[in-house]
Design an enzyme around this catalytic site. Structure first.
Site, PDB file in Angstrom:
ATOM      1  CE  LYS A 184      -1.495   1.518   4.061  1.00 53.48           C
ATOM      2  NZ  LYS A 184      -1.353   2.854   4.585  1.00 53.48           N
ATOM      3  CG  ASN A 185       2.486   2.986   3.672  1.00 50.61           C
ATOM      4  OD1 ASN A 185       1.030   3.309   3.378  1.00 50.61           O
ATOM      5  ND2 ASN A 185       2.669   2.767   4.636  1.00 50.61           N
TER       6      ASN A 185
ATOM      7  CB  CYS B 169      -4.167  11.439  12.264  1.00 47.71           C
ATOM      8  SG  CYS B 169      -3.644   9.563  12.216  1.00 47.71           S
TER       9      CYS B 169
ATOM     10  NE  ARG C 242       0.477  10.086  10.033  1.00 49.24           N
ATOM     11  CZ  ARG C 242      -0.017   9.140   9.160  1.00 49.24           C
ATOM     12  NH1 ARG C 242      -1.255   8.785   9.627  1.00 49.24           N
ATOM     13  NH2 ARG C 242       0.762   8.818   8.361  1.00 49.24           N
TER      14      ARG C 242
ATOM     15  CG  ASP D 246       3.207   1.342   9.341  1.00 49.27           C
ATOM     16  OD1 ASP D 246       2.927   2.410  10.305  1.00 49.27           O
ATOM     17  OD2 ASP D 246       3.523   1.838   8.166  1.00 49.27           O
TER      18      ASP D 246
ATOM     19  CB  ILE E  80       7.648   7.121  14.395  1.00 45.58           C
ATOM     20  CG1 ILE E  80       8.769   5.976  13.883  1.00 45.58           C
ATOM     21  CG2 ILE E  80       7.403   7.836  12.987  1.00 45.58           C
ATOM     22  CD1 ILE E  80      10.169   6.775  13.641  1.00 45.58           C
TER      23      ILE E  80
ATOM     24  NE  ARG F  51      -6.868   4.547   6.053  1.00 46.72           N
ATOM     25  CZ  ARG F  51      -6.064   5.125   6.932  1.00 46.72           C
ATOM     26  NH1 ARG F  51      -6.311   5.424   8.180  1.00 46.72           N
ATOM     27  NH2 ARG F  51      -5.074   5.768   6.351  1.00 46.72           N
TER      28      ARG F  51
HETATM   29  N1  EPU Z   1       6.321  14.876  10.396  1.00 54.68           N
HETATM   30  C1  EPU Z   1       6.383  16.229  10.547  1.00 54.68           C
HETATM   31  N2  EPU Z   1       6.313  17.088   9.568  1.00 54.68           N
HETATM   32  C2  EPU Z   1       6.014  16.733   8.305  1.00 54.68           C
HETATM   33  C3  EPU Z   1       5.965  15.271   8.120  1.00 54.68           C
HETATM   34  C4  EPU Z   1       6.221  14.209   9.341  1.00 54.68           C
HETATM   35  O1  EPU Z   1       6.455  16.596  12.008  1.00 54.68           O
HETATM   36  O2  EPU Z   1       5.849  17.541   7.522  1.00 54.68           O
HETATM   37  C5  EPU Z   1       6.491  13.981  11.791  1.00 54.68           C
HETATM   38  C6  EPU Z   1       5.170  13.062  11.664  1.00 54.68           C
HETATM   39  O3  EPU Z   1       4.366  13.661  12.631  1.00 54.68           O
HETATM   40  C7  EPU Z   1       5.693  11.836  12.252  1.00 54.68           C
HETATM   41  C8  EPU Z   1       7.245  11.643  11.876  1.00 54.68           C
HETATM   42  O4  EPU Z   1       7.429  13.037  11.215  1.00 54.68           O
HETATM   43  O5  EPU Z   1       5.846  12.002  13.784  1.00 54.68           O
HETATM   44  C9  EPU Z   1       7.277  10.634  10.724  1.00 54.68           C
HETATM   45  O6  EPU Z   1       6.419  10.697  10.036  1.00 54.68           O
HETATM   46  P1  EPU Z   1       6.416  10.408   8.238  1.00 54.68           P
HETATM   47  O7  EPU Z   1       6.238  11.604   7.607  1.00 54.68           O
HETATM   48  O8  EPU Z   1       7.367   9.660   7.908  1.00 54.68           O
HETATM   49  O9  EPU Z   1       5.027   9.521   8.204  1.00 54.68           O
HETATM   50  P2  EPU Z   1       4.149   9.557   6.962  1.00 54.68           P
HETATM   51  O10 EPU Z   1       5.094   9.868   5.682  1.00 54.68           O
HETATM   52  O11 EPU Z   1       3.012  10.286   6.864  1.00 54.68           O
HETATM   53  C10 EPU Z   1       4.401   7.167   6.380  1.00 54.68           C
HETATM   54  C11 EPU Z   1       3.544   5.848   6.266  1.00 54.68           C
HETATM   55  C12 EPU Z   1       2.886   5.388   7.679  1.00 54.68           C
HETATM   56  C13 EPU Z   1       4.030   5.074   8.380  1.00 54.68           C
HETATM   57  C14 EPU Z   1       5.148   6.461   8.384  1.00 54.68           C
HETATM   58  C15 EPU Z   1       6.246   5.930   9.424  1.00 54.68           C
HETATM   59  C16 EPU Z   1       2.422   6.134   3.956  1.00 54.68           C
HETATM   60  C17 EPU Z   1       1.458   6.610   3.279  1.00 54.68           C
HETATM   61  N3  EPU Z   1       2.535   6.281   5.244  1.00 54.68           N
HETATM   62  O12 EPU Z   1       3.711   7.957   6.887  1.00 54.68           O
HETATM   63  O13 EPU Z   1       2.209   4.158   7.434  1.00 54.68           O
HETATM   64  O14 EPU Z   1       3.534   4.802   9.748  1.00 54.68           O
HETATM   65  O15 EPU Z   1       5.400   6.840   7.080  1.00 54.68           O
HETATM   66  O16 EPU Z   1       6.782   4.807   8.888  1.00 54.68           O
HETATM   67  O17 EPU Z   1       3.659   5.673   3.455  1.00 54.68           O
HETATM   68  C18 EPU Z   1       0.456   3.020   7.884  1.00 54.68           C
HETATM   69  O18 EPU Z   1       0.443   2.406   6.841  1.00 54.68           O
HETATM   70  O19 EPU Z   1      -0.428   2.357   8.782  1.00 54.68           O
HETATM   71  C19 EPU Z   1       0.966   4.261   8.203  1.00 54.68           C
HETATM   72  C20 EPU Z   1       0.445   4.950   8.944  1.00 54.68           C
END
Ligand code: EPU
Length: 421
Positions: A22-23, A117, A122, A307, A329, A399
């Site tokens: 998915k990701n 969320c 996030r 995850d 995280i 999802r």
């Molecule tokens: N963060 C910020 N600012 C930003 C972006 C992120 O502060 O602009 C913080 C977040 O709040 C979090 C940390 O940085 O505390 C890491 O977040 P990240 O951006 O890496 O998460 P994401 O890209 O939103 C993806 C996966 C998630 C997975 C995380 C961490 C996808 C679509 N989603 O989310 O997957 O948990 O990376 O590995 O790729 C899931 O599949 O259940 C899921 C939540």
């Protein structure tokens, strides 16, 4: 609303196959917005978040054709509406993945800001800051972020303040069409980022260093069509491995990529599960029935995946001893703890750490899924609980897991879906 009814106590045996990630599929679909030519993608999983991303692409003006068997052909000849509306974004935060591609291709993007969320705040501030560094002007109003670019984005050096997976993907996509060189430092190294970079390279992008923390992109004027197969879903495969172990079963998880699961399999082996490679792309797990407590701390790849934290906690409720599970995280990713406790688990939370004392006999109960991975953890707990567990709000699990109940049932789990879909 659908529910799962699970009768615990059955060992999982036989085989289960892994779907496409998915990701990985989410950014790869968003990348189709970067070109007017067709992109053919194989192994796109049939899960709800992917449905949402397809709606986003159609909303922007792309045409999507389902070719069967998880293959989809996407063509964004023209971008009619460079926008991700609130109704779609509110159901899936990864919608912000279209921000970079839309801004890079059309010079305009309007993306609703995701709200809160279940697992944490996030924010998308790092996506926004990066695009600004690439020369876009960003404004926020009425709950939307609007990006405007005069001419082309300009290559630059971006150092992420903290590692972000979709942030890295978003800016990587934007950088492919920028003028000159962009360097992304402190970039995410997740296999999903590498998979995206592979597709982009097939589309004509010039990228070096994907999979490391410094990604270098030489911008090109145009990208072209390509064909790509998505990597296996390492989180789904990991969930199945733990399902095999928690039930003391003997399960072969097929079509996975063991090299993406090394941190988990090392922990599980330490805990007493036997995991062996069964030919390419297959792992066999045998639960000894006597698991030992092993600590885990989540971290960015190649560390222990956040995850998989909730599912691992379910596993540790059945292990002898005390395990410390630390979440680094997300700030609120322990929503499963109270529900696991209602089933009889002995877990205490201290800040970002959960302390699990096991083994605890679990008993079936009515529980509520609060987010995607928390739901998977409740399903694992239910597989070993005494009697019936009813997991409510399984739309969360839908999802990100493709037909999880059918896959588990085929391996001997007594799980049924109830309610209309
Ligand atoms: N963060 C910020 N600012 C930003 C972006 C992120 O502060 O602009 C913080 C977040 O709040 C979090 C940390 O940085 O505390 C890491 O977040 P990240 O951006 O890496 O998460 P994401 O890209 O939103 C993806 C996966 C998630 C997975 C995380 C961490 C996808 C679509 N989603 O989310 O997957 O948990 O990376 O590995 O790729 C899931 O599949 O259940 C899921 C939540």
């Amino acid at each position: 609303m659908d529910k799962f009814s699970i009768q615990g106590g059955a060992r999982l045996e036989g085989e289960v196959s892994t779907s496409g990630s998915k990701n990985a599929a989410l950014p790869v679909l968003a990348a189709c917005l970067l070109t007017e030519e067709p992109v053919v993608l194989h192994r796109i999983p049939k899960v709800r978040d992917i449905g949402t991303m397809k709606k986003l692409l159609r909303h922007a003006g792309a045409e999507l054709e389902e070719l069967g068997n998880g293959t989809v052909r996407v063509q964004a000849c023209a971008i009619r509406k460079p926008e991700a509306p609130y109704d779609l974004v509110k159901t899936m935060r990864a919608s912000s993945l279209v921000l970079g591609p839309l801004a890079a291709r059309t010079g305009r993007a309007r993306v609703s800001l995701p709200g809160g969320c279940a697992i944490g705040a996030r924010p998308i501030n790092l996506h926004v800051a990066g695009l600004e560094q690439l020369g876009a002007r960003l404004e926020q109003s009425h709950g939307y972020i609007e990006a405007k670019v005069e001419g082309r984005l300009q290559g630059t050096q971006i150092r992420f303040e903290r590692i972000t997976v979709t942030g890295t993907e978003d800016l990587l996509m934007a950088a492919t069409l920028a003028e000159g060189e962009t360097v992304l430092e402190n970039a995410a190294r997740e296999p999903e980022v590498t998979d995206l970079a592979e597709l982009l390279t097939k589309m004509g992008a010039r990228i070096e260093g994907a999979g490391t923390s410094a990604i270098r992109v030489q911008g090109v004027e145009k990208l072209h069509g390509a064909e790509h197969t998505i990597i296996a879903d390492r989180i789904e495969a990991g969930t199945f491995l733990m399902a095999g172990a928690i039930t003391g079963g003997d399960l072969v998880v097929r079509d996975c990529q063991p090299e993406h699961l090394e941190e988990l399999t090392a922990k599980m082996r330490q805990a007493g599960a036997t995991i062996t490679e069964e030919g390419p792309g297959a792992l066999r797990v045998r639960g000894s029935g006597r698991l030992r407590a092993v600590d885990a701390t989540t971290a960015e790849y190649p560390g222990f995946a956040t995850d998989l934290q909730a599912q691992y906690m379910a596993l540790m409720t059945q292990a002898q001893g005390i395990s410390f599970i630390t979440e680094t995280i997300f700030e609120n990713r322990f929503m499963h703890v109270l529900e696991l406790a209602r089933m009889g688990a002995n877990i205490r939370i201290e800040g970002s750490q959960a302390i699990v004392a096991g083994p605890s006999p679990l008993s079936g109960a009515n529980v509520i899924a609060s987010d995607l991975r928390a739901s998977a953890s409740l399903v694992l707990a239910a597989l070993v609980a005494d009697g019936e567990t009813v997991v409510d709000r399984v739309y969360h699990i839908d999802r990100g897991y493709e037909k999880i109940e059918e896959k588990l049932a085929a391996a001997g789990a007594r799980i049924k879906r109830a309610g209309s879909k």
